[in-house]
Write an enzyme that holds these catalytic residues in place. Structure first.
Site, PDB file in Angstrom:
ATOM      1  N   CYS A 188       0.846  -1.201   0.000  1.00  0.00           N
ATOM      2  CA  CYS A 188       0.000   0.000   0.000  1.00  0.00           C
ATOM      3  C   CYS A 188       0.879   1.248   0.000  1.00  0.00           C
ATOM      4  CB  CYS A 188      -0.904   0.017   1.224  1.00  0.00           C
ATOM      5  SG  CYS A 188      -2.025  -1.379   1.356  1.00  0.00           S
ATOM      6  N   HIS A 190       1.025   5.167  -1.519  1.00  0.00           N
ATOM      7  CA  HIS A 190       0.335   6.068  -0.587  1.00  0.00           C
ATOM      8  C   HIS A 190       1.134   6.422   0.665  1.00  0.00           C
ATOM      9  CE1 HIS A 190      -3.404   5.994  -2.841  1.00  0.00           C
ATOM     10  NE2 HIS A 190      -3.362   4.665  -2.873  1.00  0.00           N
ATOM     11  N   ARG A 218     -12.947  -0.483  -1.935  1.00  0.00           N
ATOM     12  CA  ARG A 218     -11.733   0.273  -2.244  1.00  0.00           C
ATOM     13  C   ARG A 218     -10.484  -0.518  -1.861  1.00  0.00           C
ATOM     14  NH1 ARG A 218      -9.774   3.258  -5.747  1.00  0.00           N
ATOM     15  NH2 ARG A 218      -8.545   1.359  -5.751  1.00  0.00           N
ATOM     16  N   CYS A 268      -7.486  -2.276  -4.242  1.00  0.00           N
ATOM     17  CA  CYS A 268      -6.055  -2.016  -4.055  1.00  0.00           C
ATOM     18  C   CYS A 268      -5.275  -3.329  -4.024  1.00  0.00           C
ATOM     19  CB  CYS A 268      -5.818  -1.228  -2.769  1.00  0.00           C
ATOM     20  SG  CYS A 268      -6.293   0.503  -2.870  1.00  0.00           S
TER      21      CYS A 268
END
Length: 276
Positions: free
Chosen positions: A185, A189, A233, A237
């Site tokens: 992730c 991000h 969501r 991802c």
């Protein structure tokens, strides 16, 4: 050719190279600013008629409708602020619930209420049919409940050991690299100013980036005409990282939401939002 002349020509070349590089960066910055401005204008136009409103209406109806084998509504569902209290609940989730002995996000808590209050078989809810059946109902419910806290600040409870443990698990999952592309992730991000194509990538390790990211879901995705909850969501991802897709409302997805939600403390909820 004298040494002095060679030195002067070298210096001039360096100046020209620097000027060209600076000019290119300036043009790139201007194009980037123009692209960002264009996207913001596009989003502003879409906000005038966010289709999420239709899901809000459906969610409120489902909340009040008597359904399932027990022919009951969800109006006694406790989302953390007492039976039936919806306003302000969304911005305090995920949280620990004594009755289940688990930290739960909004969707997993709805599953508990649907099962215990209405007798609905929640095994029907899965990541394989986000837009169908009971899964779609959970998304609509989550959309309406989120709308009741719009404009409020996130303030997840962080008092129990279970909540602190889930935060640490979520943090580890956020930075864990794996899969065929060695992604995490954090690959997208964890830094400011990152983009993919024309899409800005919020930094989910802090505010305001996490306020922009975590505080926006559920959101309507214009690109595919679907309403996406946070479960959807996170699932997407994982898919993009080429990881195995997690089960709906799994502890892994909830842990990630705890990590992002705690980091979003003080951020204003804009859910249900609208995305490209």
């Amino acid at each position: 050719m004298t040494t002095e002349r060679v030195s002067k020509e070298t210096a001039v070349k360096k100046i020209l190279v620097t000027w060209v590089a600076c000019s290119a960066l300036s043009v790139f910055a201007q194009e980037k600013d123009a692209a960002i401005k264009g996207i913001e204008e596009y989003r502003a136009m879409l906000e005038d008629g966010n289709p999420a409103e239709l899901y809000e209406v459906k969610g409120e109806e489902l909340w009040k409708q008597k359904r399932g084998p027990k022919n009951a509504s969800l109006e006694q569902c406790d989302l953390g602020k007492g039976p039936g209290v919806v306003k302000g609940a969304f911005v305090e989730l995920p949280r620990f619930f004594p009755d289940t002995g688990r930290v739960q996000d909004l969707e997993s808590r709805l599953l508990t209420c649907m099962e215990t209050l209405q007798g609905i078989d929640v095994k029907q809810v899965s990541t394989r049919n986000f837009g169908k059946g009971e899964t779609a109902n959970v998304v609509a419910l989550a959309t309406w409940i989120a709308s009741q806290s719009k404009g409020m600040a996130f303030n997840l409870p962080f008092n129990t050991q279970a909540e602190r443990d889930m935060y640490e698990v979520g943090k580890r999952l956020f930075f864990m690299r794996g899969g065929p592309h060695d992604f995490a992730c954090a690959s997208c991000h964890s830094e400011d100013g990152r983009r993919i194509r024309l899409q800005e990538l919020p930094n989910l390790t802090k505010n305001p980036g996490n306020g922009v990211g975590f505080a926006a879901w559920p959101a309507y995705r214009v690109s595919n005409g679907q309403m996406w909850s946070m479960q959807h969501r996170i699932n997407d991802c994982y898919r993009q990282q080429r990881f195995p897709e997690p089960e709906f409302a799994s502890d892994a997805t909830i842990a990630l939401s705890v990590y992002m939600g705690v980091n979003a403390k003080g951020a204003t909820s804009i859910a249900p939002a609208i995305k490209r």
